[in-house]
Design a protein around this motif. Structure first.
Motif, mmCIF file in Angstrom:
data_model
loop_
_atom_site.group_PDB
_atom_site.id
_atom_site.type_symbol
_atom_site.label_atom_id
_atom_site.label_comp_id
_atom_site.label_asym_id
_atom_site.label_seq_id
_atom_site.Cartn_x
_atom_site.Cartn_y
_atom_site.Cartn_z
ATOM 1 N N GLU A 318 0.827 -1.208 0.000
ATOM 2 C CA GLU A 318 0.000 0.000 0.000
ATOM 3 C C GLU A 318 0.861 1.258 0.000
ATOM 4 O O GLU A 318 0.528 2.255 -0.661
ATOM 5 N N PHE A 319 1.978 1.237 0.710
ATOM 6 C CA PHE A 319 2.898 2.375 0.695
ATOM 7 C C PHE A 319 3.438 2.607 -0.719
ATOM 8 O O PHE A 319 3.502 3.742 -1.197
ATOM 9 N N VAL A 320 3.835 1.530 -1.363
ATOM 10 C CA VAL A 320 4.391 1.637 -2.718
ATOM 11 C C VAL A 320 3.353 2.205 -3.683
ATOM 12 O O VAL A 320 3.633 3.135 -4.454
ATOM 13 N N ASP A 321 2.148 1.653 -3.640
ATOM 14 C CA ASP A 321 1.117 2.064 -4.590
ATOM 15 C C ASP A 321 0.683 3.508 -4.390
ATOM 16 O O ASP A 321 0.490 4.257 -5.360
ATOM 17 N N LYS A 322 0.528 3.928 -3.152
ATOM 18 C CA LYS A 322 -0.010 5.255 -2.882
ATOM 19 C C LYS A 322 1.042 6.362 -2.831
ATOM 20 O O LYS A 322 0.728 7.524 -3.092
ATOM 21 N N LEU A 323 2.271 6.009 -2.500
ATOM 22 C CA LEU A 323 3.286 7.041 -2.315
ATOM 23 C C LEU A 323 4.313 7.114 -3.433
ATOM 24 O O LEU A 323 4.938 8.158 -3.629
ATOM 25 N N THR A 324 4.519 6.033 -4.156
ATOM 26 C CA THR A 324 5.550 6.044 -5.197
ATOM 27 C C THR A 324 4.982 5.840 -6.587
ATOM 28 O O THR A 324 5.732 5.785 -7.553
ATOM 29 N N PHE A 325 3.669 5.709 -6.685
ATOM 30 C CA PHE A 325 3.013 5.545 -7.983
ATOM 31 C C PHE A 325 3.630 4.390 -8.773
ATOM 32 O O PHE A 325 3.778 4.451 -9.992
ATOM 33 N N GLY A 326 3.988 3.349 -8.044
ATOM 34 C CA GLY A 326 4.525 2.156 -8.676
ATOM 35 C C GLY A 326 6.014 2.190 -8.949
ATOM 36 O O GLY A 326 6.580 1.189 -9.393
ATOM 37 N N PRO A 378 7.175 15.482 12.031
ATOM 38 C CA PRO A 378 7.457 16.924 11.965
ATOM 39 C C PRO A 378 6.511 17.724 11.089
ATOM 40 O O PRO A 378 6.450 18.947 11.200
ATOM 41 N N SER A 379 5.793 17.062 10.171
ATOM 42 C CA SER A 379 4.901 17.774 9.264
ATOM 43 C C SER A 379 3.914 16.783 8.675
ATOM 44 O O SER A 379 4.040 15.567 8.863
ATOM 45 N N GLU A 380 2.916 17.294 7.957
ATOM 46 C CA GLU A 380 1.934 16.411 7.337
ATOM 47 C C GLU A 380 2.633 15.371 6.476
ATOM 48 O O GLU A 380 3.581 15.671 5.767
ATOM 49 N N ASP A 381 2.132 14.144 6.515
ATOM 50 C CA ASP A 381 2.830 13.054 5.858
ATOM 51 C C ASP A 381 1.852 11.927 5.543
ATOM 52 O O ASP A 381 1.275 11.339 6.460
ATOM 53 N N PRO A 382 1.637 11.603 4.284
ATOM 54 C CA PRO A 382 0.702 10.524 3.953
ATOM 55 C C PRO A 382 1.140 9.158 4.457
ATOM 56 O O PRO A 382 0.319 8.268 4.602
ATOM 57 N N GLN A 383 2.447 8.993 4.737
ATOM 58 C CA GLN A 383 2.888 7.753 5.373
ATOM 59 C C GLN A 383 2.134 7.537 6.681
ATOM 60 O O GLN A 383 1.708 6.431 7.008
ATOM 61 N N SER A 492 10.637 1.470 -0.251
ATOM 62 C CA SER A 492 11.778 2.221 -0.762
ATOM 63 C C SER A 492 11.319 3.093 -1.921
ATOM 64 O O SER A 492 10.611 2.615 -2.809
ATOM 65 N N SER A 493 11.697 4.361 -1.894
ATOM 66 C CA SER A 493 11.394 5.283 -2.987
ATOM 67 C C SER A 493 12.596 5.374 -3.921
ATOM 68 O O SER A 493 13.744 5.285 -3.475
ATOM 69 N N PRO A 494 12.362 5.592 -5.199
ATOM 70 C CA PRO A 494 13.487 5.705 -6.131
ATOM 71 C C PRO A 494 14.130 7.082 -6.066
ATOM 72 O O PRO A 494 13.524 8.045 -5.581
ATOM 73 N N ASN A 495 15.355 7.187 -6.541
ATOM 74 C CA ASN A 495 15.968 8.484 -6.822
ATOM 75 C C ASN A 495 15.575 8.812 -8.257
ATOM 76 O O ASN A 495 16.212 8.365 -9.212
ATOM 77 N N LEU A 496 14.490 9.532 -8.415
ATOM 78 C CA LEU A 496 13.893 9.744 -9.732
ATOM 79 C C LEU A 496 14.243 11.144 -10.242
ATOM 80 O O LEU A 496 14.160 12.131 -9.497
ATOM 81 N N PHE A 497 14.621 11.219 -11.517
ATOM 82 C CA PHE A 497 15.033 12.483 -12.118
ATOM 83 C C PHE A 497 14.428 12.621 -13.510
ATOM 84 O O PHE A 497 14.055 11.634 -14.149
ATOM 85 N N ALA A 498 14.365 13.846 -13.964
ATOM 86 C CA ALA A 498 13.967 14.132 -15.342
ATOM 87 C C ALA A 498 14.953 15.138 -15.914
ATOM 88 O O ALA A 498 15.458 16.014 -15.197
ATOM 89 N N LYS A 499 15.213 15.007 -17.209
ATOM 90 C CA LYS A 499 16.137 15.938 -17.854
ATOM 91 C C LYS A 499 15.688 16.177 -19.287
ATOM 92 O O LYS A 499 14.934 15.399 -19.872
ATOM 93 N N SER A 500 16.155 17.272 -19.827
ATOM 94 C CA SER A 500 15.896 17.537 -21.234
ATOM 95 C C SER A 500 16.804 16.646 -22.072
ATOM 96 O O SER A 500 17.800 16.092 -21.583
ATOM 97 N N LYS A 501 16.469 16.553 -23.349
ATOM 98 C CA LYS A 501 17.228 15.672 -24.239
ATOM 99 C C LYS A 501 18.660 16.144 -24.425
ATOM 100 O O LYS A 501 19.541 15.363 -24.793
ATOM 101 N N GLN A 502 18.901 17.450 -24.195
ATOM 102 C CA GLN A 502 20.237 17.976 -24.423
ATOM 103 C C GLN A 502 21.251 17.499 -23.388
ATOM 104 O O GLN A 502 22.460 17.562 -23.614
ATOM 105 N N VAL A 503 20.769 17.010 -22.233
ATOM 106 C CA VAL A 503 21.673 16.509 -21.196
ATOM 107 C C VAL A 503 21.902 15.026 -21.429
ATOM 108 O O VAL A 503 20.945 14.241 -21.496
ATOM 109 N N SER A 504 23.159 14.633 -21.558
ATOM 110 C CA SER A 504 23.473 13.226 -21.814
ATOM 111 C C SER A 504 23.240 12.381 -20.569
ATOM 112 O O SER A 504 22.973 12.905 -19.481
ATOM 113 N N GLY A 505 23.339 11.065 -20.720
ATOM 114 C CA GLY A 505 23.122 10.161 -19.606
ATOM 115 C C GLY A 505 24.157 10.326 -18.505
ATOM 116 O O GLY A 505 25.306 10.697 -18.759
#
Length: 524
Positions: A318-326, A378-383, A492-505
C-alpha cells in the motif's frame, strides 16, 4: 514520493522533504536581501550563469540548508555539495570505492592503520594546498565541531597523522570499511583556511571539487562555474551550473518544458507527465528506505507481542502504490534487493497478516481500542495516514501529532512511535550501525541493540572488501541487525530524475549524482 511525503530533517543519511524545502524557501524570502553573500555583491547582483558555453540548470528538491559539509552531514543534499567539494574517494557504478583526491591507499598488515596518498599539485579554489594537513583538519573538525553531523560516522578513526601528501589514519579497531566510508557522503573536504570560520564557510563554500560557487542566495539559488584546477577537469564538460531550490512538484515539469531547467529531481507523481512531455525520466540506484520507528523502552512496545502485531499489520504494498506511484518497491530491510548487503534469508519474515496481528494483541491481553498511540512527526505526511489506517484495522488507535521540533525528542530517544526515512551510506556497515547500533541515530530504542549484532559488525569490519567471504559475512551482520525490535521497514522510494534531451546520460553510481563525462548539446 508524493509531494507531501515528509522524510524529515537533513543530517545522518536523512532525506529532507520537498514540502519542508518549499516552506523553508518561503520563510527565507523576506530576508534574502540581507542574506545574499559577498560573492553576489561582487558580481553585481546578477544570479544568472554565463550566457556562453553549456549551463546545467538544476532544480533541486534538496537545496542545501548548509554548505559546510560537516554541518550538512551525509543526507541527500551531499549530491549538491559534491558540485563544490571533492573527497578522498568516490563510488563507481558497482558501489566500489575508487580514487578521488586520494590516488591510492594502503592498509597495514593488522588492518588498524590506513594511509591515503593524495594526488600531487592540487589546490582548493582559494589557493590552499590539498594535502594531508587538509585531510587531518577535515577529519578532526568533523569529529569535534559542536554542530557536526558526522562525528558518529568517524568513530573508527582514533587520530590522523599528516606526512606531506600521505594522510595516515590510526584506527581504534580493525576496519576495512574506511575507503567506502570516506567518500562524498561522509568526508567532503573544505579548505582548512576557509573552515577556520565555519559560519562563513557555511555561506561561502570553498572546496576542491569540479565547480566553484560564484554567487549564492541561501536557500534559493547558487551559481557555479567550472573549476579548472579540479583534478579531473578534463572530463567535466559543463561550464556553469545554476542550482535552484525546486518549486512545487507540479511545476517542475513545465519548467523543464520551457527551458527554465534542464535537469530536476522528480516526484513520482509527476513521472508520467514528464514522459508525455518528451523528457528523459530515469532512476538512479539508491539505498532509500522508510520505516516505522518503535521505542521498546516504552509501553506498549515493551511487549514483544505488540511489536509483532505491528509487524504483521503492515501492508507494505500500500505504501508503494499510494506514495511512489509504482516506482518504488516494498522492503523489509534498509537495503534494496540485489545489493551486496541485502540478506535473502531475512526476506518477508513478518508477512502482512492482520488476523495474526489481532490474535497477538489478544494474547497480550488487549481488546480492540485498548492501545492508543501518538504518532509524532514533523509535518503532514501521507505515510502517517497509511500507518494510522493499517493499525486501526487490527484494533490499535493512532493519533497523528505534528511537532515542528520533532528532531529534538526523536534524537533524544524520547518518542514512543514515529516514522523515519534514510538514504543509507556507501559503507553498508555504517548503514547497519546507524539503524541497529546501541548509539545509532536511527535507533529510537537506544541503548538497545539486537543480540549478536555487535559481534557480527566487528567481524565484517575485520573482513577485507575483496575477501571471498565478505558478502556472506556482511549479510550475517544484516541478519543480526534485522532481529531488532525497534524498526519496521516499509518501502523504498526511487531516486527519480527528469532531464531535457540535451543533457546526456549520467553514470549509474548508487545514490550519487556524478557529472563526470556528462555533456550538454547545444546551448542551455
Amino acid at each position: 514520493m508524493s509531494p507531501r511525503l515528509s522524510t524529515f530533517r537533513t543530517g545522518p543519511g536523512i532525506r529532507p522533504s520537498r514540502r519542508a524545502g518549499s516552506l523553508r524557501t518561503a520563510a527565507l524570502g523576506s530576508a534574502l536581501v540581507a542574506l545574499i553573500t559577498p560573492a553576489l555583491s561582487a558580481c553585481g547582483g546578477d544570479v544568472s550563469a554565463s550566457s556562453g558555453g553549456s549551463t546545467l540548470k538544476w532544480a533541486s528538491s534538496y537545496f542545501p540548508g548548509h554548505w559546510d559539509p560537516v554541518v550538512s552531514g551525509s543526507g541527500a543534499q551531499f549530491r549538491e555539495l559534491a558540485l563544490v567539494y571533492a573527497s578522498l574517494t568516490r563510488t563507481d557504478e558497482s558501489g566500489k570505492a575508487v580514487p578521488d583526491l586520494a590516488e591510492s591507499w594502503k592498509y597495514n598488515a593488522r588492518g588498524d592503520l590506513i594511509t591515503f596518498h593524495l594526488r600531487p599539485g592540487l589546490k582548493f579554489s582559494d589557493g590552499e594546498p590539498v594535502d594531508a594537513t587538509a585531510v587531518k583538519a577535515a577529519i578532526e573538525r568533523a569529529k569535534k565541531q559542536k554542530n557536526s553531523a558526522l562525528f558518529g560516522d568517524l568513530t573508527s578513526i582514533r587520530s590522523v597523522e599528516a606526512k606531506g601528501l600521505d594522510a595516515v589514519l590510526h584506527l581504534s579497531q580493525v576496519d576495512y570499511q574506511i575507503p567506502q566510508l570516506l567518500g562524498e557522503r561522509v568526508l567532503q573536504i573544505a579548505s582548512p583556511r576557509a573552515a577556520k570560520d565555519p559560519g562563513k564557510l557555511d555561506q561561502n563554500p570553498v572546496g576542491a571539487g569540479p565547480f566553484v560557487v560564484k554567487q549564492l542566495i541561501p536557500g534559493t539559488k547558487a551559481v557555479l562555474t567550472k573549476n579548472p584546477g579540479y583534478w579531473d577537469a578534463k572530463n567535466i564538460h559543463i561550464d556553469d551550473v545554476e542550482l535552484s531550490s525546486a518549486p512545487d512538484a507540479s511545476t517542475v515539469v513545465s519548467g523543464l518544458q520551457t527551458g527554465v531547467y534542464n535537469f530536476a529531481d522528480l516526484d513520482p507523481s509527476q513521472a508520467d507527465a514528464a514522459k508525455k512531455a518528451g523528457l528523459d525520466v530515469f532512476s538512479q540506484p539508491g539505498f532509500n528506505a522508510s520505516n516505522i520507528s518503535l521505542n521498546i523502552n516504552k509501553a506498549p512496545f515493551d511487549d514483544d507481542r505488540v511489536i509483532d502485531a505491528v509487524r504483521h499489520a503492515v501492508n507494505r504494498q500500500e505504501f508503494v502504490d499510494k506514495l511512489t506511484f509504482g516506482y518504488g518497491e516494498v522492503t523489509d530491510q534498509p537495503f534494496p534487493k540485489g545489493y551486496v548487503a541485502y540478506d535473502p534469508e531475512s526476506a518477508d519474515r513478518y508477512p502482512y497478516d492482520p488476523a495474526k496481528a489481532k490474535q497477538l494483541l489478544a494474547d497480550a491481553g488487549h481488546k480492540a481500542g485498548d492501545i492508543k498511540l501518538n504518532l509524532v512527526i514533523p509535518s503532514e505526511d501521507p505515510q502517517a495516514e497509511i500507518v494510522q489506517s493499517q493499525l486501526a484495522a487490527v484494533g490499535i488507535t493512532v493519533t497523528i501529532k505534528i511537532d515542528k521540533n520533532w528532531a529534538t525528542p526523536f534524537f533524544a530517544k524520547d518518542l514512543t512511535f514515529s516514522l523515519y526515512s534514510t538514504t543509507g551510506r556507501d559503507s553498508a556497515v555504517q548503514t547497519l550501525t546507524a539503524h541497529f547500533g546501541p548509539n545509532g541515530p536511527l535507533n529510537l530504542s537506544t541503548p538497545y541493540e539486537p543480540s549478536g549484532f555487535e559481534a557480527a559488525v566487528v567481524k565484517v569490519r575485520r573482513t577485507p572488501l575483496d575477501a571471498t567471504d565478505y558478502t556472506e559475512t556482511l549479510r550475517e551482520a544484516t541478519r543480526a541487525g534485522l532481529k531488532s525490535k525497534a524498526l519496521v521497514f516499509t518501502y523504498s522510494s526511487p531516486n527519480l530524475f527528469a532531464k531535457s534531451k540535451q543533457v546526456s546520460g549520467l553514470p549509474k553510481n548508487p545514490a550519487h549524482i556524478d557529472w563526470t563525462g556528462v555533456t550538454l548539446s547545444g546551448r542551455s
